[in-house]
Design a protein around this motif. Structure first.
Motif, PDB file in Angstrom:
ATOM      1  N   VAL A 206       0.834  -1.206   0.000  1.00 10.46           N
ATOM      2  CA  VAL A 206       0.000   0.000   0.000  1.00 10.46           C
ATOM      3  C   VAL A 206       0.867   1.254   0.000  1.00 10.46           C
ATOM      4  N   GLY A 207       0.423   2.248  -0.779  1.00 13.66           N
ATOM      5  CA  GLY A 207       1.116   3.524  -0.870  1.00 13.66           C
ATOM      6  C   GLY A 207       0.480   4.602  -0.013  1.00 13.66           C
ATOM      7  N   PRO A 208      -0.231   5.551  -0.631  1.00 11.63           N
ATOM      8  CA  PRO A 208      -0.778   6.674   0.146  1.00 11.63           C
ATOM      9  C   PRO A 208      -1.777   6.213   1.201  1.00 11.63           C
ATOM     10  N   PRO A 209      -1.764   6.851   2.370  1.00 11.87           N
ATOM     11  CA  PRO A 209      -2.721   6.503   3.419  1.00 11.87           C
ATOM     12  C   PRO A 209      -4.104   7.067   3.109  1.00 11.87           C
ATOM     13  N   THR A 210      -5.088   6.629   3.864  1.00 12.39           N
ATOM     14  CA  THR A 210      -6.435   7.188   3.781  1.00 12.39           C
ATOM     15  C   THR A 210      -6.875   7.621   5.174  1.00 12.39           C
ATOM     16  N   ALA A 211      -7.819   8.534   5.202  1.00 12.79           N
ATOM     17  CA  ALA A 211      -8.359   9.006   6.475  1.00 12.79           C
ATOM     18  C   ALA A 211      -9.364   8.003   7.014  1.00 12.79           C
TER      19      ALA A 211
END
Length: 412
Positions: A206-211
């Motif tokens: 996984v790359g970019p995080p999520t809120a």
């Protein structure tokens, strides 16, 4: 065409460019730890290269780090800029003199864990695997439980037990069922596992995080997954079988998970995209996939150098986009460096089974490994999982980095 000798037409041609972290003991910069890519039989150390040549502004911070964490968090625009920059450097001969000093023979480097694993989730997405396990575990019942065709079943693992390829794996201790109660009336014992197994899987990074509260769609896979790694989810079947009811896998699958040292970018697998198998009943709307949702990745499983199985990831029922959606469907936030596994990759044939539990029908039918027969793994066994996929160049192919581990005896 790349100017790097021996790379053209190999599994590590310029259309692959996997990313990893390597150690070069003779390199003083940053204690010898380098973000790197592989091209042919060479490793290109990007940390040193970025300090020596003009580098895109959005790429520079990711290459100044000790692992891939900053790159993973940066997202698709930075990933694409890095691939474009590297492709230009490796195909335009005018860059040869500047780039060549940063090329090293693969044999002169050592791969490190490429990113800090934030969380690890393992799925159970192959219908062929799930059916066979159901037939072994529930011979008088329905192999697939009622929920299996409605969602990708999974469990949370232990991120701290993920290790890079080449790391030895020690046979774990655990509690297992005994055939007869002991003098105190106990039906279990604490001892080394006798049914140590392997599981050939494809891992997604996984790359970019999520809120928190963010729910993703299957078509957002490439926005949040940087790439894939070959993965071996080592399993102690006797420990697992005793402890997993009613809450599922725990210590029997939490002592080691091995991943390859090089992450193949999802962008390199564009030509490998294929439709998923027919899904009946149709998935609920939030899991519905439009277009190709699977990947044509061929798997080879070897024990002590002997091929014991060749499953294909393309036969897997639930796709990675659906895994990602289910993972976040309750609002769980993603973190950069999260890793989720496909579950054992198995196909319909007898020679397409991705673990020894299947190959030996629960230990009842030994499998031949070279000149010997066996059921589960023995001390000293070396397990290797290799994977290939179509490349984006005409007629090309990708050799995903292998994941290897050797079984050590139980400690004490």
């Amino acid at each position: 065409m790349t100017w790097v000798e021996g790379a053209e037409g190999s599994g590590y041609d310029v259309d692959h460019l996997p990313l990893g972290v390597v150690e070069l003991p003779d390199l003083a910069d940053r204690d010898g730890h380098q973000v790197a890519t592989r091209i042919g039989e060479h490793v290109l150390t990007l940390t040193s290269l970025a300090a020596a040549v003009t580098t895109p502004d959005e790429v520079q911070p990711a290459l100044a780090c000790r692992d891939l964490g900053t790159l993973l968090a940066a997202g698709p625009a930075t990933w694409a800029a890095l691939r474009e920059w590297l492709t230009g450097l490796l195909t335009d001969d005018t860059h040869r003199d500047a780039v060549a000093p940063h090329l090293h023979a693969v044999a002169d480097t050592r791969s490190l864990l490429p990113f800090a694993v934030a969380d690890f989730v393992d799925f159970y997405c192959s219908e062929h695997h799930a059916r066979r396990v159901g037939e072994i575990m529930r011979p008088d019942g329905e192999p697939l439980l009622p929920n299996w065709r409605h969602l990708p079943v999974g469990y949370h693992g232990r991120a701290g037990t993920v290790v890079v390829s080449g790391t030895p794996v020690r046979r774990p201790y655990g509690q297992r069922r005994t055939s007869q109660p002991d003098g105190e009336g106990r039906s279990a014992e604490y001892a080394p596992s006798r049914r140590l197994d392997l599981e050939a899987e494809l891992g997604f990074v996984v790359g970019p995080p999520t809120a928190p509260g963010t729910r993703l769609r299957p078509d957002q896979l490439a926005d949040h997954v940087f790439g894939v790694v070959a993965l071996n989810d080592w399993s102690a079947r006797d420990i697992q079988g005793w402890e997993y009811a009613p809450l599922g896998p725990f210590l029997g699958k939490a002592f080691a998970t091995s991943i390859a040292g090089w992450v193949t970018p999802l962008a390199a697998l564009e030509a490998a995209r294929v439709p998923l198998p027919d899904q009946q009943p149709p998935p609920l709307p939030h899991l519905a996939v439009n277009g190709p949702g699977g990947y044509d990745v061929a798997v080879e499983l070897r024990i002590n150098g002997e091929v014991v199985s060749r499953p294909a990831y393309a036969t897997t029922y639930w796709g990675p986009g659906q895994m990602l959606v289910h993972l976040t469907s309750g609002g769980l936030p993603l973190r950069s460096g999260d890793l989720f596994g496909s579950g054992t990759i198995s196909g319909p044939g007898d020679d397409e089974r991705g673990c020894l539990l299947e190959l030996t029908h629960g230990g009842r039918q030994p499998v031949r490994v070279g000149d010997v027969e066996r059921t589960f793994l023995e001390d000293g066994d070396e397990v290797t999982i290799a994977m290939t996929a179509p490349g984006t160049l005409p007629g090309s192919w990708l050799q995903l980095a292998e994941v290897t581990g050797t079984v050590l005896p139980a400690d004490g």
